[in-house]
Design an enzyme around this catalytic site. Structure first.
Site, mmCIF file in Angstrom:
data_model
loop_
_atom_site.group_PDB
_atom_site.id
_atom_site.type_symbol
_atom_site.label_atom_id
_atom_site.label_comp_id
_atom_site.label_asym_id
_atom_site.label_seq_id
_atom_site.Cartn_x
_atom_site.Cartn_y
_atom_site.Cartn_z
ATOM 1 N N CYS A 241 -0.993 -6.514 -4.547
ATOM 2 C CA CYS A 241 -0.289 -5.255 -4.812
ATOM 3 C C CYS A 241 -1.221 -4.092 -5.125
ATOM 4 O O CYS A 241 -1.280 -3.114 -4.383
ATOM 5 C CB CYS A 241 0.696 -5.448 -5.977
ATOM 6 S SG CYS A 241 2.192 -6.349 -5.538
ATOM 7 N N ILE A 242 -1.918 -4.172 -6.255
ATOM 8 C CA ILE A 242 -2.607 -3.002 -6.803
ATOM 9 C C ILE A 242 -3.662 -2.415 -5.856
ATOM 10 O O ILE A 242 -3.764 -1.200 -5.723
ATOM 11 C CB ILE A 242 -3.242 -3.334 -8.177
ATOM 12 C CG1 ILE A 242 -2.216 -3.983 -9.103
ATOM 13 C CG2 ILE A 242 -3.803 -2.077 -8.811
ATOM 14 C CD1 ILE A 242 -1.003 -3.147 -9.379
#
Length: 448
Positions: free
Chosen positions: A279-280
């Site tokens: 994600c990040i």
């Protein structure tokens, strides 16, 4: 104004609310498997889909392949036929609800790669029937559900909000977090028509403590992007502060620990060797790409990405400079043991892990790099790091550790005995303050 429900919508609503609706979950990874288990444990019949035959075989045998989802939970659901697993996407029509939890990676040019979402949507479209609910959970840019999925699903003549139902609900998994599992995290739900929204909200009420309705699918998509941009930007901030305060001979971890005593106006984030996970490091670039369509520039987000992407270089520089100061020969010819291949502690997930990038950079400088990870016995056959494929974790043995010129702590797994590590090692480069948290004071330890 009251909503006029079609007969198939009323039937689906009744099945969802009674727990009789069959929930199809596509993608049995770190998002899909915990979600499928949560629905199953709530008493809902679940049909688990994945094109990876190995995962299906494991599920059919009641066996886990993700650390924080115990085999006993899967086995209990499989044994009473609450959870069934299949690689046959032709069975998607059997599900009353289909939840998509497939990867959304970036291309080599940092552009969204929606191939998994598109192919899954096409598979759903082939058997789509009236009265089905389709929900996307994969992280993506605002507009994906309406602009990408809806036209594919409507190509056969059925219409969203009238014949079938379509919504978006962002996944909020945090692998390895024992406090907040799937069933303990509030769920945001957005749809572009009220019937789809009501059905999706009713579905998630079976498994989460709170549902939050937003006005559209795009708004829900923006919620997820915002959550991840928030983390990426703040991690970049503390990474930059680490460089500044280190130059001033100030301990960034001591600063953060003191600052977080303030009961308002501060939230602790911690520096590290780079960003990892599904994600990040990825999601902010989805927004950057989409923003160009509206002639908007994401300067702040892109700067944060540059800072975070540069952290592995900083770590290798500290490693090389420290070895040079202590041995006079830098990295060339050195043997380095990297502690941790996973992108975060206490999980086995190596996607986008900075550890893999660090190993490649170390070897590019003429050293050799091995790794130890209690959760990762072997590096998978990765597309991004072919030179590291199939390398095995070395044993955690003091006599083995002593043979290395330096140990680099990249992932701070809780199960590692850091006191024993420091005792055995000649030099420890600590990117996570693992030794500091273990109250280890030694001239062998250098923070990076």
């Amino acid at each position: 104004m009251s909503i006029e429900w079609p007969a198939h919508g009323l039937k689906l609503q009744a099945r969802i609310e009674s727990g009789a609706a069959t929930i199809g979950v596509v993608g049995m990874g770190y998002v899909g498997l915990p979600l499928a288990v949560a629905f199953g444990e709530a008493g809902c019949p679940v049909l688990a889909f994945d094109i990876d035959r190995g995962k299906i075989d494991a599920l059919e045998a009641g066996r886990t392949y993700i650390d924080h989802v115990e085999s006993s939970r899967i086995a209990a659901l499989v044994n009473d036929a609450t959870l069934r697993a299949t690689a046959d996407l032709g069975r998607l029509g059997e599900a009353d609800v289909v939840v998509i939890c497939v990867p959304t990676p970036l291309s080599r040019h940092l552009e969204p790669d929606l191939a998994y979402v598109v192919e899954t949507t096409r598979a759903i479209a082939r058997s789509l029937r009236r009265g089905q609910l389709v929900i996307l959970e994969s992280t993506t840019y605002p507009g994906t559900t309406r602009e990408v999925m809806q036209p594919i699903l409507e190509a056969g003549g059925l219409r969203a909000g009238r014949d079938f139902y379509l919504a978006y609900s962002p996944e909020r998994e945090d692998p390895g977090n024992v406090t907040y599992s799937t069933a303990k995290i509030p769920k945001v739900v957005g749809a572009d028509d009220p019937l789809s929204a009501d059905l999706a909200l009713a579905l998630y009420r079976h498994v989460v403590p709170q549902t939050i309705a937003v006005s559209s699918a795009a708004t829900a998509e923006a919620v997820k992007i915002t959550e991840n941009v928030f983390r990426a930007v703040n991690i970049a901030l503390v990474n930059e502060l680490k460089l500044i305060f280190t130059a001033m001979d100030i301990d960034i971890w001591e600063v953060i620990d003191a600052a977080k005593s303030k009961p308002f106006g501060f939230m602790p984030f911690y520096p590290g060797p780079g960003l990892g996970g599904h994600c990040i490091p990825i999601d902010p670039f989805y927004l950057t790409w989409k923003a160009r369509e509206f002639n908007q520039h994401t300067r702040f987000i892109e700067l944060a990405g540059q800072i975070n992407a540069a952290m592995p270089e900083h770590v290798v520089r500290v490693l090389a400079d420290t070895l040079d100061a202590r041995t006079g020969r830098g990295l060339r010819g050195a043997r380095v043991l990297v502690m941790g291949a996973a992108y975060k502690k206490n999980v086995a997930d190596i996607r986008e892990s900075p550890s893999l990038r660090l190993m490649e950079m170390i070897e590019a400088r003429g050293a050799t790099a091995d790794f130890h990870d209690p959760h990762v016995p072997e590096i998978d056959n990765t597309r991004e790091h072919p030179t590291l494929n199939f390398r095995k974790s070395v044993s955690f043995d003091p006599s083995v550790i002593a043979e290395y010129d330096a140990v680099l702590i990249s992932t701070d797994h809780d199960s590692v005995d850091y006191a024993a590590l420091v005792d055995a090692a000649s030099l420890v480069i600590d990117t996570r303050n693992a030794c500091g948290r273990a109250s280890i004071v030694s001239e062998k330890v250098v923070r990076a």
